[in-house]
Design a protein around this motif. Structure first.
Motif, PDB file in Angstrom:
ATOM      1  N   ILE A 182       0.821  -1.171   0.019  1.00  0.00           N
ATOM      2  CA  ILE A 182       0.051  -0.186   0.028  1.00  0.00           C
ATOM      3  C   ILE A 182       0.880   1.308   0.011  1.00  0.00           C
ATOM      4  O   ILE A 182       0.496   2.235  -0.890  1.00  0.00           O
ATOM      5  N   ASP A 183       1.785   1.223   0.830  1.00  0.00           N
ATOM      6  CA  ASP A 183       2.834   2.502   0.815  1.00  0.00           C
ATOM      7  C   ASP A 183       3.461   2.681  -0.550  1.00  0.00           C
ATOM      8  O   ASP A 183       3.614   3.766  -0.987  1.00  0.00           O
ATOM      9  N   GLN A 184       3.937   1.701  -1.203  1.00  0.00           N
ATOM     10  CA  GLN A 184       4.510   1.748  -2.527  1.00  0.00           C
ATOM     11  C   GLN A 184       3.322   2.079  -3.411  1.00  0.00           C
ATOM     12  O   GLN A 184       3.795   3.015  -4.388  1.00  0.00           O
ATOM     13  N   GLY A 190      -0.632   8.129  -5.256  1.00  0.00           N
ATOM     14  CA  GLY A 190      -1.283   8.926  -4.388  1.00  0.00           C
ATOM     15  C   GLY A 190      -2.488   8.160  -3.851  1.00  0.00           C
ATOM     16  O   GLY A 190      -2.717   6.969  -4.228  1.00  0.00           O
ATOM     17  N   MET A 191      -3.272   8.892  -3.005  1.00  0.00           N
ATOM     18  CA  MET A 191      -4.502   8.213  -2.601  1.00  0.00           C
ATOM     19  C   MET A 191      -5.691   7.909  -3.446  1.00  0.00           C
ATOM     20  O   MET A 191      -5.786   8.422  -4.533  1.00  0.00           O
ATOM     21  N   VAL A 320       9.382   9.321   5.923  1.00  0.00           N
ATOM     22  CA  VAL A 320       8.407   9.020   6.026  1.00  0.00           C
ATOM     23  C   VAL A 320       7.505   9.481   6.838  1.00  0.00           C
ATOM     24  O   VAL A 320       7.964   9.464   8.187  1.00  0.00           O
ATOM     25  N   THR A 321       6.370  10.452   6.440  1.00  0.00           N
ATOM     26  CA  THR A 321       5.950  11.348   7.508  1.00  0.00           C
ATOM     27  C   THR A 321       4.615  10.497   8.320  1.00  0.00           C
ATOM     28  O   THR A 321       4.287   9.487   7.755  1.00  0.00           O
ATOM     29  N   GLY A 322       4.384  11.013   9.573  1.00  0.00           N
ATOM     30  CA  GLY A 322       3.152  10.279  10.235  1.00  0.00           C
ATOM     31  C   GLY A 322       1.909  10.056   9.197  1.00  0.00           C
ATOM     32  O   GLY A 322       1.191   9.190   9.408  1.00  0.00           O
ATOM     33  N   THR A 323       1.724  11.352   8.574  1.00  0.00           N
ATOM     34  CA  THR A 323       0.451  11.405   7.801  1.00  0.00           C
ATOM     35  C   THR A 323       0.420  10.141   6.542  1.00  0.00           C
ATOM     36  O   THR A 323      -0.227   9.644   6.350  1.00  0.00           O
ATOM     37  N   ASN A 327      -2.163   7.306   6.163  1.00  0.00           N
ATOM     38  CA  ASN A 327      -2.902   7.079   4.948  1.00  0.00           C
ATOM     39  C   ASN A 327      -2.940   5.427   4.709  1.00  0.00           C
ATOM     40  O   ASN A 327      -3.735   4.965   4.157  1.00  0.00           O
ATOM     41  N   VAL A 328      -1.744   4.908   4.741  1.00  0.00           N
ATOM     42  CA  VAL A 328      -1.649   3.347   4.696  1.00  0.00           C
ATOM     43  C   VAL A 328      -2.690   2.678   5.456  1.00  0.00           C
ATOM     44  O   VAL A 328      -3.650   1.864   5.209  1.00  0.00           O
ATOM     45  N   ILE A 329      -2.729   2.969   6.905  1.00  0.00           N
ATOM     46  CA  ILE A 329      -3.823   2.583   7.837  1.00  0.00           C
ATOM     47  C   ILE A 329      -5.131   2.798   7.335  1.00  0.00           C
ATOM     48  O   ILE A 329      -6.142   2.053   7.301  1.00  0.00           O
ATOM     49  N   ARG A 330      -5.360   3.840   6.615  1.00  0.00           N
ATOM     50  CA  ARG A 330      -6.640   4.181   5.981  1.00  0.00           C
ATOM     51  C   ARG A 330      -7.052   3.516   5.121  1.00  0.00           C
ATOM     52  O   ARG A 330      -8.243   3.134   4.915  1.00  0.00           O
ATOM     53  N   VAL A 331      -6.128   3.122   4.268  1.00  0.00           N
ATOM     54  CA  VAL A 331      -6.341   2.043   3.064  1.00  0.00           C
ATOM     55  C   VAL A 331      -6.740   0.788   3.730  1.00  0.00           C
ATOM     56  O   VAL A 331      -7.559  -0.088   3.338  1.00  0.00           O
TER      57      VAL A 331
END
Length: 347
Positions: A182-184, A190-191, A320-323, A327-331
Motif C-alpha cells: 500500500i505504501d508503495q 497517491g491516495m 516517511v511522515t506520520g500522515t 494513509n496506509v492504515i486508512r486504506v
C-alpha cells in the motif's frame, strides 16, 4: 557533530537485521541502547551498547535522543505514545498503528511535544521499487492503465513469531505485508478514490488473515495489490501497463538476505541485484519499438536513516511522515470494511 544517541525497543529480527546495522554504520548515529527484558543479545554483538530492562528505564535516560519502536505491531500505539510523552524523537515500525484514530492522535501529540515522528516504510528503498518508480517518473509507459504489485511467498506453516499468529489489533498479512504494498502504491499514485478488499485465511490452524487481493480505484487507472502464502511459483512482483507500453519486474531486492548473512550496509555492491533479475521494458519512443531488459537500481535502506539524520540535524523533512503512515492504515481500514460488507468503499 553531536551523534544521535539512538535506542531500540527490541533486538529481535527487526532490531538485529533492519535497524541496528544501519544505525551502527551511519556516522551521525550512535547505537546507544536497547530494551531487552532478560537477554543480552545486543551487548553480545555490540559490546558498548547499554541494556535496559524496561521501557520506563530506557525513556528515563536523558542521553537518548531517538527511539525506534520495533516491537510487535499491537504495541506500536501505546509504546510510541510513551516515547513521545517522554520528549524523545521516534521512528515507528510499520504498520504505524491499528487504526486511523490512533495514528491521528500520535501525529497531533508529536506536534504538541515538538518531537520528530516517522514511520519505517523501508520497502520504498527496495531495488525493484526504486526501478519501477524511475521508469514511471521518466514517462516510459505513458499514462498508467493498470498496475499490479505482489508480495507472495510459499510459507504455509505458522510463523515462529507467535505475536504474528494471535488475532489482535494490527495483525494479519494485510497489516504485515500489505503495509509495504500500500505504501508503495501511494508513493507511485497517491491516495485512491475507492478501495475493494478480498481477505481470507487459508493456512491450516491459522487464526489470522494470510491472503489479500485489494483493488485501488483511481480516476484513470486501477492498482491491484496481492499477497498469498501459497505461491510456490511466483509471478513478477511488479506488472505495469500504460498507454505506451509495459514494465515487468521481479521482486528481487537482496538487502534482507544480505543483512541476515551479516553483510555490512554500504559495503561493495550493496543492494545490487543479480543481472538475471533485470526488468523487461516493452514500449516505444519516437516511433521506435523498444523491448529490452533494463538495469536495476541498487536498493539501500540507509537512505531512510540518512533522511532521519537530515531531519534531526539539518531541519529536513522526515523520509516517511506520520500522515503517510496513517494513509496506509486508512486504506487497510477500508479494505477490511470492504471485505466485511462485500462492497467498494469510497474514501
Amino acid at each position: 557533530m553531536i551523534p544521535i544517541n539512538t535506542a531500540l525497543c527490541s533486538f529481535g529480527m527487526s532490531g538485529y537485521v533492519f535497524h541496528a546495522p544501519f544505525i551502527e554504520v551511519h556516522p551521525a548515529f550512535n547505537l546507544y541502547g536497547v530494551w531487552e527484558r532478560t537477554k543480552n543479545n545486543a551487548q553480545a554483538k555490540y559490546p558498548n551498547i547499554k541494556t535496559f530492562r524496561s521501557l520506563e528505564e530506557m525513556l528515563a535516560d536523558q542521553n537518548i535522543e531517538l527511539v525506534v519502536v520495533n516491537t510487535p505491531s499491537v504495541t506500536h500505539y501505546d509504546f510510541t505514545k510513551q516515547v513521545i510523552n517522554s520528549g524523545k524523537n521516534v521512528v515507528v515500525e510499520k504498520p504505524f498503528t491499528a487504526t486511523v484514530k490512533q495514528a491521528e492522535e500520535l501525529i497531533q501529540l508529536a506536534k504538541e511535544k515538538n518531537v520528530t515522528l516517522s514511520v519505517y516504510h523501508n520497502r520504498r528503498y527496495d531495488s525493484d521499487f526504486k526501478t519501477v518508480k524511475k521508469v514511471l517518473d521518466e514517462g516510459w509507459l505513458g499514462n498508467i492503465v493498470e498496475a499490479e504489485i505482489h508480495y507472495d511467498r510459499y510459507d504455509p506453516g505458522l510463523s515462529y513469531k507467535v505475536h504474528k499468529e494471535i488475532p489482535t489489533a494490527a495483525v494479519g498479512s494485510i497489516y504485515d505485508l500489505g503495509s509495504h504494498l500500500i505504501d508503495q502504491a501511494l508513493m507511485l499514485f497517491g491516495m485512491p478514490k475507492a478501495v475493494y478488499g478480498d481477505l481470507d485465511t487459508f493456512r491450516p490452524n491459522s487464526k489470522v488473515g494470510d491472503y489479500f487481493d485489494v483493488k485501488l480505484f483511481y480516476s484513470s487507472h486501477r492498482v491491484i495489490l496481492k499477497s498469498s502464502y501459497y505461491v510456490r511459483e511466483a509471478l513478477p512482483g511488479n506488472i505495469l501497463h500504460g498507454t505506451k507500453g509495459s514494465f515487468i519486474k521481479s521482486k528481487a531486492d537482496i538487502q534482507e538476505a544480505e543483512l541476515q548473512a551479516g553483510k555490512i550496509p554500504g559495503s561493495k555492491d550493496w543492494g545490487a541485484e543479480p543481472d538475471k533479475e533485470k526488468g523487461l521494458l516493452h514500449t516505444e519512443k519516437e516511433g521506435k519499438i523498444i523491448r529490452e531488459h533494463i538495469p536495476t537500481l541498487n536498493g539501500d535502506y540507509m537512505e531512510y536513516y540518512e533522511g532521519i539524520y537530515q531531519a534531526l540535524r539539518n531541519n529536513g523533512s522526515v523520509p516517511v511522515t506520520g500522515t503517510e503512515g496513517m494513509n496506509v492504515i486508512r486504506v487497510i481500514e477500508a479494505a477490511l470494511l470492504s471485505n466485511k460488507e462485500k462492497k467498494v468503499i469510497q474514501l
